[in-house]
Design a protein around this motif. Structure first.
Motif, PDB file in Angstrom:
ATOM      1  N   ALA A   1       0.830  -1.205   0.000  1.00  0.00           N
ATOM      2  CA  ALA A   1       0.000   0.000   0.000  1.00  0.00           C
ATOM      3  C   ALA A   1       0.868   1.261   0.000  1.00  0.00           C
ATOM      4  CB  ALA A   1      -0.927   0.000   1.217  1.00  0.00           C
ATOM      5  N   LEU A   2       1.929   1.249   0.785  1.00  0.00           N
ATOM      6  CA  LEU A   2       2.842   2.389   0.853  1.00  0.00           C
ATOM      7  C   LEU A   2       3.547   2.605  -0.478  1.00  0.00           C
ATOM      8  CD1 LEU A   2       4.186   4.555   2.628  1.00  0.00           C
ATOM      9  CD2 LEU A   2       5.856   2.819   3.308  1.00  0.00           C
TER      10      LEU A   2
ATOM     11  N   GLU B   1       2.551   1.806  -3.487  1.00  0.00           N
ATOM     12  CA  GLU B   1       1.626   2.363  -4.482  1.00  0.00           C
ATOM     13  C   GLU B   1       1.445   3.865  -4.306  1.00  0.00           C
ATOM     14  OE1 GLU B   1       0.069   1.304  -7.297  1.00  0.00           O
ATOM     15  OE2 GLU B   1       1.499  -0.318  -6.999  1.00  0.00           O
ATOM     16  N   ARG B   2       1.276   4.297  -3.074  1.00  0.00           N
ATOM     17  CA  ARG B   2       1.111   5.734  -2.816  1.00  0.00           C
ATOM     18  C   ARG B   2       2.379   6.512  -3.203  1.00  0.00           C
ATOM     19  NH1 ARG B   2      -2.227   3.244   0.864  1.00  0.00           N
ATOM     20  NH2 ARG B   2      -4.118   4.363   1.491  1.00  0.00           N
ATOM     21  N   ILE B   3       3.523   5.939  -2.857  1.00  0.00           N
ATOM     22  CA  ILE B   3       4.788   6.611  -3.184  1.00  0.00           C
ATOM     23  C   ILE B   3       4.950   6.730  -4.696  1.00  0.00           C
ATOM     24  CG2 ILE B   3       7.307   6.406  -3.113  1.00  0.00           C
ATOM     25  CD1 ILE B   3       6.949   5.080  -0.338  1.00  0.00           C
TER      26      ILE B   3
ATOM     27  N   PHE C   1       1.966   9.338   4.122  1.00  0.00           N
ATOM     28  CA  PHE C   1       1.488   8.050   3.615  1.00  0.00           C
ATOM     29  C   PHE C   1       1.736   6.949   4.646  1.00  0.00           C
ATOM     30  CE2 PHE C   1       2.761   9.576  -0.900  1.00  0.00           C
ATOM     31  CZ  PHE C   1       1.604  10.336  -1.001  1.00  0.00           C
ATOM     32  N   TYR C   2       2.904   6.953   5.248  1.00  0.00           N
ATOM     33  CA  TYR C   2       3.258   5.940   6.216  1.00  0.00           C
ATOM     34  C   TYR C   2       2.315   5.968   7.419  1.00  0.00           C
ATOM     35  CZ  TYR C   2       6.024   3.208   9.538  1.00  0.00           C
ATOM     36  OH  TYR C   2       6.439   2.282  10.464  1.00  0.00           O
TER      37      TYR C   2
ATOM     38  N   ARG D   1       5.747  13.821   2.083  1.00  0.00           N
ATOM     39  CA  ARG D   1       4.523  13.113   1.684  1.00  0.00           C
ATOM     40  C   ARG D   1       4.597  11.643   2.076  1.00  0.00           C
ATOM     41  NH1 ARG D   1       2.219  14.916  -3.892  1.00  0.00           N
ATOM     42  NH2 ARG D   1       0.384  13.992  -2.943  1.00  0.00           N
TER      43      ARG D   1
ATOM     44  N   THR E   1      -0.709   7.023   7.465  1.00  0.00           N
ATOM     45  CA  THR E   1      -2.018   6.560   7.004  1.00  0.00           C
ATOM     46  C   THR E   1      -2.051   5.038   6.872  1.00  0.00           C
ATOM     47  OG1 THR E   1      -2.382   8.610   5.802  1.00  0.00           O
ATOM     48  CG2 THR E   1      -3.716   6.730   5.132  1.00  0.00           C
ATOM     49  N   VAL E   2      -1.003   4.466   6.308  1.00  0.00           N
ATOM     50  CA  VAL E   2      -0.964   3.036   6.031  1.00  0.00           C
ATOM     51  C   VAL E   2      -0.856   2.204   7.305  1.00  0.00           C
ATOM     52  CG1 VAL E   2       0.500   1.217   5.014  1.00  0.00           C
ATOM     53  CG2 VAL E   2      -0.098   3.236   3.672  1.00  0.00           C
TER      54      VAL E   2
ATOM     55  N   VAL F   1       2.710   6.950  -7.063  1.00  0.00           N
ATOM     56  CA  VAL F   1       1.829   7.981  -7.620  1.00  0.00           C
ATOM     57  C   VAL F   1       2.406   9.371  -7.364  1.00  0.00           C
ATOM     58  CG1 VAL F   1      -0.454   9.052  -7.419  1.00  0.00           C
ATOM     59  CG2 VAL F   1      -0.256   6.557  -7.502  1.00  0.00           C
ATOM     60  N   ALA F   2       2.826   9.627  -6.125  1.00  0.00           N
ATOM     61  CA  ALA F   2       3.387  10.937  -5.790  1.00  0.00           C
ATOM     62  C   ALA F   2       4.705  11.173  -6.519  1.00  0.00           C
ATOM     63  CB  ALA F   2       3.592  11.054  -4.280  1.00  0.00           C
TER      64      ALA F   2
END
Length: 103
Positions: free
Chosen positions: A44-45, A47-49, A95-96, A91, A98-99, A51-52
């Protein structure tokens, strides 16, 4: 009215930003962070990284090592750390949180 001139304190914006980003270390011309997370949190982390990072046109190195996710930001050609990489590091911290946050 004129803006007050800021005195040079001898520190640069990168040092100031890194002071606010706990856990990030400067490794030469790269920023590095090791984060404890399980495999699903790593996915999950990551994927977010991605995108950013795509938005900022940055290519982070993300590896899974002994139950930790290791993230390195910065070019391998010896270029200096950019403000975009510092922004991405901030960012990633969000993200971290949140995950790994548990309900």
């Amino acid at each position: 009215m004129r803006a007050r001139r800021r005195r040079d304190t001898g520190s640069d914006y990168l040092s100031d930003a890194l002071a606010l980003l706990s856990g990030w270390t400067r490794d030469g011309d790269r920023l590095r962070r090791d984060l404890a997370c399980d495999d699903s949190q790593h996915a999950a982390l990551t994927e977010r990284i991605k995108v950013a990072a795509d938005t900022l046109h940055i290519r982070p190195t993300i590896r899974r090592i002994n139950g930790h996710t290791q993230i390195c930001l910065g070019s391998q050609d010896g270029a200096t750390i950019t403000d975009g990489e510092v922004t991405l590091a901030a960012r990633i911290e969000d993200f971290y949180r949140t995950v790994v946050e548990r309900p």
